[in-house]
Design a protein around this motif. Structure first.
Motif, short mmCIF file in Angstrom:
data_model
loop_
_atom_site.label_atom_id
_atom_site.label_comp_id
_atom_site.label_asym_id
_atom_site.label_seq_id
_atom_site.Cartn_x
_atom_site.Cartn_y
_atom_site.Cartn_z
N GLY A 1 43.00 8.81 50.65
CA GLY A 1 44.33 8.19 50.66
C GLY A 1 44.33 6.73 51.06
O GLY A 1 45.35 6.06 50.93
N LEU A 2 43.20 6.23 51.55
CA LEU A 2 43.14 4.83 52.00
C LEU A 2 42.64 3.94 50.87
O LEU A 2 41.58 4.17 50.29
N GLU A 3 43.40 2.90 50.58
CA GLU A 3 42.99 1.90 49.59
C GLU A 3 42.45 0.69 50.36
O GLU A 3 43.18 0.00 51.05
N LEU A 4 41.17 0.44 50.21
CA LEU A 4 40.53 -0.67 50.91
C LEU A 4 40.41 -1.85 49.96
O LEU A 4 39.82 -1.75 48.89
N VAL A 5 40.98 -2.98 50.35
CA VAL A 5 40.93 -4.19 49.54
C VAL A 5 40.33 -5.32 50.38
O VAL A 5 40.32 -5.26 51.61
N GLU A 6 39.83 -6.32 49.70
CA GLU A 6 39.26 -7.48 50.40
C GLU A 6 40.33 -8.55 50.56
O GLU A 6 41.17 -8.75 49.67
N MET A 7 40.30 -9.24 51.68
CA MET A 7 41.22 -10.33 51.89
C MET A 7 40.47 -11.66 51.83
O MET A 7 39.25 -11.71 51.99
N GLN A 8 41.20 -12.71 51.61
CA GLN A 8 40.61 -14.04 51.58
C GLN A 8 39.99 -14.36 52.95
O GLN A 8 40.56 -14.08 53.98
N ALA A 9 38.80 -14.95 52.91
CA ALA A 9 38.10 -15.37 54.14
C ALA A 9 37.99 -14.23 55.14
O ALA A 9 38.19 -14.40 56.34
N GLY A 10 37.63 -13.06 54.63
CA GLY A 10 37.50 -11.89 55.49
C GLY A 10 36.41 -12.02 56.53
O GLY A 10 36.40 -11.29 57.53
N ASP A 11 35.48 -12.96 56.31
CA ASP A 11 34.36 -13.10 57.23
C ASP A 11 34.55 -14.24 58.22
O ASP A 11 33.61 -14.62 58.93
N THR A 12 35.74 -14.82 58.29
CA THR A 12 35.99 -15.89 59.26
C THR A 12 36.45 -15.29 60.59
O THR A 12 36.97 -14.18 60.64
N CYS A 13 36.30 -16.06 61.66
CA CYS A 13 36.62 -15.60 63.01
C CYS A 13 38.13 -15.39 63.15
O CYS A 13 38.94 -16.12 62.59
N CYS A 14 38.49 -14.39 63.97
CA CYS A 14 39.91 -14.10 64.21
C CYS A 14 40.49 -15.02 65.28
O CYS A 14 41.71 -15.06 65.47
N GLY A 15 39.61 -15.70 66.02
CA GLY A 15 40.10 -16.62 67.05
C GLY A 15 39.98 -16.12 68.47
O GLY A 15 40.34 -16.84 69.40
N PHE A 16 39.48 -14.90 68.65
CA PHE A 16 39.41 -14.38 70.02
C PHE A 16 38.30 -15.07 70.81
O PHE A 16 38.56 -15.92 71.64
N GLY A 17 37.07 -14.69 70.56
CA GLY A 17 35.94 -15.38 71.19
C GLY A 17 35.92 -15.31 72.70
O GLY A 17 35.43 -16.23 73.37
N GLY A 18 36.45 -14.23 73.30
CA GLY A 18 36.42 -14.10 74.75
C GLY A 18 37.26 -15.17 75.43
O GLY A 18 38.45 -15.32 75.16
N THR A 19 36.62 -15.93 76.30
CA THR A 19 37.35 -16.96 77.05
C THR A 19 37.83 -18.10 76.16
O THR A 19 38.66 -18.90 76.58
N PHE A 20 37.33 -18.17 74.93
CA PHE A 20 37.80 -19.17 73.98
C PHE A 20 39.31 -19.04 73.79
O PHE A 20 40.03 -20.05 73.70
N ALA A 21 39.80 -17.80 73.73
CA ALA A 21 41.22 -17.56 73.51
C ALA A 21 42.08 -18.05 74.68
O ALA A 21 43.27 -18.32 74.52
N VAL A 22 41.45 -18.18 75.84
CA VAL A 22 42.16 -18.67 77.02
C VAL A 22 42.06 -20.19 77.13
O VAL A 22 43.04 -20.89 77.36
#
Length: 242
Positions: free
Chosen positions: A158-179
């Protein structure tokens, strides 16, 4: 196969259901799973913040808690990457050198273990909807994991898996980077979420709870119709309907 389950501190404190689902999936794969309740952390937060002495003390505790012939599985690519890549910086030419090397070769991220060691990809999971997979930096760059999660998700009914643009880029968390760099971190999360929306996704799935926490916080703050899910939670989803 007998395995030890290592539950990352993020998952232990913030999303314990993911730990239980990891256990269920491993057992369904045919593993005899043991969990050491004395475990705490791999040392990654302190290491990334530059407190190497503190990180070494925590990492030493982890090394001491497992026998040398133990296979360790964890629902976290970042913890796996920490052990495999950065324990070398902490323990080379120390009394724990050999045991460290052994652990580096016997710890696995969940999807890597299921696909490449157990050769199991179907777990009877069911989940309706459209999803994108987020390649965490740790999974893709430190653990070289890319196809394994996608292969597992391709078997979720039932799950449709699709690729998104720049799927391999960082989400921005990076531990203390987000702080320390919260504005940049938030902008990176915005971009990642927008790419998921552009792909028509209802779910964002990943192997790292820290990425998902960061993205879900942005989603909740802006009241966006999108949900993040850990891979283990997806693989254990819908079993009650089978």
């Amino acid at each position: 196969m007998k395995v030890e389950l290592f539950v990352p501190c993020f998952i232990d404190q913030l999303c314990p259901d993911t730990a239980f689902n990891t256990l269920k999936v491993l057992e369904k794969a045919g593993c005899q799973v043991h969990y050491n309740p004395a475990q705490t952390c791999c040392g990654q937060p302190a290491f990334n913040a530059g407190f190497w002495d503190d990180a070494k003390a925590v990492a030493q505790k982890m090394i001491d808690e497992y026998d040398e012939d133990t296979i360790i599985v964890t629902p976290s690519a970042s913890c796996t990457g920490m052990v495999k890549n950065y324990y070398t910086d902490l323990f080379t030419n120390t009394s724990s050198h050999n045991k460290c090397r052994t652990m580096q070769g016997s710890i696995y991220e969940l999807s890597d273990f299921l696909v490449n060691i157990m050769q199991a990809e179907y777990f009877g999971a069911e989940m309706d909807g459209r999803a994108v997979y987020h390649d965490s930096c740790s999974a893709l760059r430190e653990c070289k994991i890319k196809e394994e999660p996608r292969r597992l998700l391709s078997h979720v009914h039932g799950l449709e898996l699709v690729e998104m643009q720049a799927g391999d880029t960082c989400c921005g968390f990076g531990g203390t980077f987000a702080v320390k760099f919260d504005a940049i971190s938030s902008a990176m999360a915005q971009q990642k979420v927008q790419h998921a929306l552009d792909a028509g996704a209802e779910y964002m799935i990943s192997t790292d709870a820290s990425c998902l926490m960061h993205l879900q916080n942005y989603i909740d703050k802006h009241k966006i119709q999108l949900k993040t899910m850990h891979l283990a939670d997806v693989l254990a989803h819908g079993w009650g309907n089978i």
